[in-house]
Enzyme design. Sequence first.
Site, PDB file in Angstrom:
ATOM      1  NE  ARG A  90      -2.544  -0.131   3.616  1.00 46.27           N
ATOM      2  CZ  ARG A  90      -3.343   0.265   4.577  1.00 46.27           C
ATOM      3  NH1 ARG A  90      -4.648   0.282   4.379  1.00 46.27           N
ATOM      4  NH2 ARG A  90      -2.878   0.645   5.740  1.00 46.27           N
TER       5      ARG A  90
ATOM      6  CB  THR B 299      -2.510   7.130  -2.598  1.00 48.85           C
ATOM      7  OG1 THR B 299      -1.768   5.905  -2.829  1.00 48.85           O
ATOM      8  CG2 THR B 299      -1.735   8.288  -3.187  1.00 48.85           C
TER       9      THR B 299
ATOM     10  CG  ASP C 184       2.792  -3.008   8.911  1.00 50.74           C
ATOM     11  OD1 ASP C 184       3.070  -4.167   8.517  1.00 50.74           O
ATOM     12  OD2 ASP C 184       2.798  -2.027   8.157  1.00 50.74           O
TER      13      ASP C 184
ATOM     14  CG  ASP D 254       6.520  -3.245   9.628  1.00 59.84           C
ATOM     15  OD1 ASP D 254       7.295  -3.640   8.730  1.00 59.84           O
ATOM     16  OD2 ASP D 254       6.089  -2.081   9.693  1.00 59.84           O
TER      17      ASP D 254
HETATM   18  C1  PRP Z   1      -0.892  -4.910   4.362  1.00 59.06           C
HETATM   19  C2  PRP Z   1      -1.678  -6.202   4.428  1.00 59.06           C
HETATM   20  C3  PRP Z   1      -2.524  -6.149   3.189  1.00 59.06           C
HETATM   21  C4  PRP Z   1      -2.802  -4.670   3.053  1.00 59.06           C
HETATM   22  C5  PRP Z   1      -4.207  -4.413   3.490  1.00 59.06           C
HETATM   23  O1  PRP Z   1       0.151  -5.012   3.493  1.00 59.06           O
HETATM   24  O2  PRP Z   1      -0.860  -7.348   4.495  1.00 59.06           O
HETATM   25  O3  PRP Z   1      -1.887  -6.654   2.036  1.00 59.06           O
HETATM   26  O4  PRP Z   1      -1.896  -3.996   3.921  1.00 59.06           O
HETATM   27  O5  PRP Z   1      -4.552  -3.098   3.280  1.00 59.06           O
HETATM   28  P1  PRP Z   1      -5.674  -2.668   2.235  1.00 59.06           P
HETATM   29  O6  PRP Z   1      -6.849  -3.575   2.450  1.00 59.06           O
HETATM   30  O7  PRP Z   1      -5.967  -1.248   2.626  1.00 59.06           O
HETATM   31  O8  PRP Z   1      -5.121  -2.769   0.853  1.00 59.06           O
HETATM   32  P2  PRP Z   1       1.183  -3.783   3.268  1.00 59.06           P
HETATM   33  O9  PRP Z   1       0.694  -2.902   2.193  1.00 59.06           O
HETATM   34  O10 PRP Z   1       1.483  -3.163   4.596  1.00 59.06           O
HETATM   35  O11 PRP Z   1       2.455  -4.504   2.659  1.00 59.06           O
HETATM   36  P3  PRP Z   1       3.472  -5.538   3.350  1.00 59.06           P
HETATM   37  O12 PRP Z   1       2.701  -6.820   3.590  1.00 59.06           O
HETATM   38  O13 PRP Z   1       4.509  -5.689   2.313  1.00 59.06           O
HETATM   39  O14 PRP Z   1       3.964  -4.940   4.632  1.00 59.06           O
HETATM   40  N1  URA Z   2      -2.244  -3.420   6.922  1.00 60.89           N
HETATM   41  C1  URA Z   2      -1.838  -3.896   8.121  1.00 60.89           C
HETATM   42  O1  URA Z   2      -0.844  -4.632   8.207  1.00 60.89           O
HETATM   43  N2  URA Z   2      -2.550  -3.531   9.213  1.00 60.89           N
HETATM   44  C2  URA Z   2      -3.629  -2.747   9.155  1.00 60.89           C
HETATM   45  O2  URA Z   2      -4.242  -2.475  10.200  1.00 60.89           O
HETATM   46  C3  URA Z   2      -4.036  -2.269   7.900  1.00 60.89           C
HETATM   47  C4  URA Z   2      -3.338  -2.625   6.796  1.00 60.89           C
END
Ligand code: PRP
Ligand code: URA
Length: 209
Positions: free
Chosen positions: A104, A108, A200, A203
């Site tokens: 994400r 945005t 997160d 993380d």
């Molecule tokens: C997190 C999570 C989803 C997304 C959800 O990933 O694992 O993929 O956010 O958010 P959304 O429904 O608003 O799209 P992130 O973008 O943090 O990436 P990462 O897993 O690489 O940390």
């Molecule tokens: N992605 C995450 O990992 N946690 C949240 O709460 C939302 C998006």
Amino acid sequence: MAKTFIMDHPLIQHKLTILRDVNTASKEFRSLISEIATLMCYEATRDLPLKEVETTTPLCVAKTKVIAGKKLAFVPILRAGLGMVDGVVSLVPSARIGHIGLYRDPETLTPVEYYCKLPADIEHREVIVLDPMLATGGSAIDAITQIKLRKPMNIKFMCIIAAPEGLKALQEAHPDVEIYIGSLDDHLNDHGYIVPGLGDAGDRIFGTK
Ligand code: PRP
Ligand code: URA
């Protein structure tokens, strides 16, 4: 509108409570994500078709059941979806694994795709998409749109925590996709984080913050 299943099993609810705890460290967090994924996979595969076979037991030849031709592919959304793979593969070891890389944009909140590798025979498989978090729904919607281009037999989506906003968006964008949720939480905050949520997921799984 396809069905949505919210898991109310006590084992899932108990493990979720430990998962949410800010003091739960990465090692335990990873184990819990995997264990919850196993329990959810048990439910998500409940409708797999069976066929009858003959089995010779030590006592006689019996008519018994095995899973019929339908094959599975799991597709984790990178990164956090990777944490669910071991858990689901422990139940379905013959499944194929595809990968979709999305993150994400922090400003945005829209998903940015950076990787997509799916099984070559995906059109003969049922796909279960894995991501612990369904927040705005953007990542799940995009991932499923990409997978649909390759015409799998069927798609299900499995997440551990969902926000009502993301659930609604996903249901509207892909009304044919069954959704399996460990907990439907309260709301999204101004930064697109699920409340109460768990922070997160990527993380916490990989210890990157
Ligand atoms: C997190 C999570 C989803 C997304 C959800 O990933 O694992 O993929 O956010 O958010 P959304 O429904 O608003 O799209 P992130 O973008 O943090 O990436 P990462 O897993 O690489 O940390
Ligand atoms: N992605 C995450 O990992 N946690 C949240 O709460 C939302 C998006």
